[in-house]
Design a protein around this motif. Structure first.
Motif, PDB file in Angstrom:
ATOM      1  N   LEU A  62       0.867  -1.176   0.000  1.00 42.64           N
ATOM      2  CA  LEU A  62       0.000   0.000   0.000  1.00 42.64           C
ATOM      3  C   LEU A  62       0.903   1.224   0.000  1.00 42.64           C
ATOM      4  O   LEU A  62       1.509   1.577   1.016  1.00 42.64           O
ATOM      5  N   ASP A 109      -0.550   4.120  -5.373  1.00 38.89           N
ATOM      6  CA  ASP A 109      -1.881   3.502  -5.303  1.00 38.89           C
ATOM      7  C   ASP A 109      -3.021   4.490  -5.123  1.00 38.89           C
ATOM      8  O   ASP A 109      -4.182   4.075  -5.045  1.00 38.89           O
ATOM      9  N   ARG A 113      -6.211   4.135  -7.279  1.00 35.89           N
ATOM     10  CA  ARG A 113      -7.066   2.954  -7.171  1.00 35.89           C
ATOM     11  C   ARG A 113      -8.091   3.190  -6.060  1.00 35.89           C
ATOM     12  O   ARG A 113      -7.725   3.523  -4.936  1.00 35.89           O
ATOM     13  N   ALA A 125      -7.673   1.192  -2.649  1.00 31.27           N
ATOM     14  CA  ALA A 125      -6.411   1.589  -2.025  1.00 31.27           C
ATOM     15  C   ALA A 125      -6.500   3.015  -1.491  1.00 31.27           C
ATOM     16  O   ALA A 125      -6.049   3.292  -0.376  1.00 31.27           O
ATOM     17  N   TRP A 140      -9.314  -3.655  -0.495  1.00 29.96           N
ATOM     18  CA  TRP A 140      -7.951  -3.425  -0.982  1.00 29.96           C
ATOM     19  C   TRP A 140      -7.305  -4.741  -1.422  1.00 29.96           C
ATOM     20  O   TRP A 140      -6.656  -4.800  -2.473  1.00 29.96           O
ATOM     21  N   THR A 154      -6.050  -5.368  -5.131  1.00 29.97           N
ATOM     22  CA  THR A 154      -4.633  -5.649  -5.344  1.00 29.97           C
ATOM     23  C   THR A 154      -4.438  -7.006  -6.016  1.00 29.97           C
ATOM     24  O   THR A 154      -3.647  -7.132  -6.964  1.00 29.97           O
TER      25      THR A 154
END
Length: 142
Positions: A73, A78, A81, A84, A108, A112
């Motif tokens: 993270l 990120d 996103r 995130a 998340w 991911t």
């Protein structure tokens, strides 16, 4: 058999995720859980740079078992996103809501893992309960 996660959030925002097999931890308070899972020494988990840009990560985590994915993270890499970004905001908020962690973390994790080519398999549905009029009872008791 059912499996869920219990999340324990510490005052500094660090947390741990503990497997909750068949609800075995449902009646365990956060205080008891904290005693069972004490904080780690800072030396055990040194700050880690982002593998993409070198910035210090907010969080690094092993992906689900057998995937070989290392989840990072990074506030710089990120922020575009959605899951995130929400997790970064929670992580930086001094008044963070511990109850929000489970959904934020799982969103998340899904986001991911998807970026690494993985998708979460749907949870199997529980078999439906038989209608009340078909419930079987011993003879003479119904």
């Amino acid at each position: 058999m059912s499996f869920t996660w219990r999340y324990l959030v510490r005052p500094d925002g660090s947390f741990c995720r503990i497997g909750n097999l068949n609800g075995s931890l449902d009646n365990v308070s956060d205080e008891e859980l904290a005693r069972l899972h004490p904080e780690r020494d800072e030396d055990e988990q040194p700050a880690r740079p982002c593998s993409r840009c070198g910035t210090e990560l907010l969080l690094h985590w092993h992906g689900p078992l057998m995937t070989g994915v290392w989840m990072e993270l990074c506030p710089a890499c990120d922020a575009h996103r959605p899951a995130a970004r929400a997790f970064i905001q929670w992580h930086r908020d001094p008044d963070r809501d511990p109850k929000a962690l489970a959904k934020l973390f799982e969103d998340w994790e899904i986001e991911t893992m998807h970026a690494h080519g993985w998708a979460r398999a749907p949870q199997p549905e529980a078999p439906p309960s038989p209608p009340a009029h078909l419930r079987l009872v011993p003879r003479g008791h119904g």
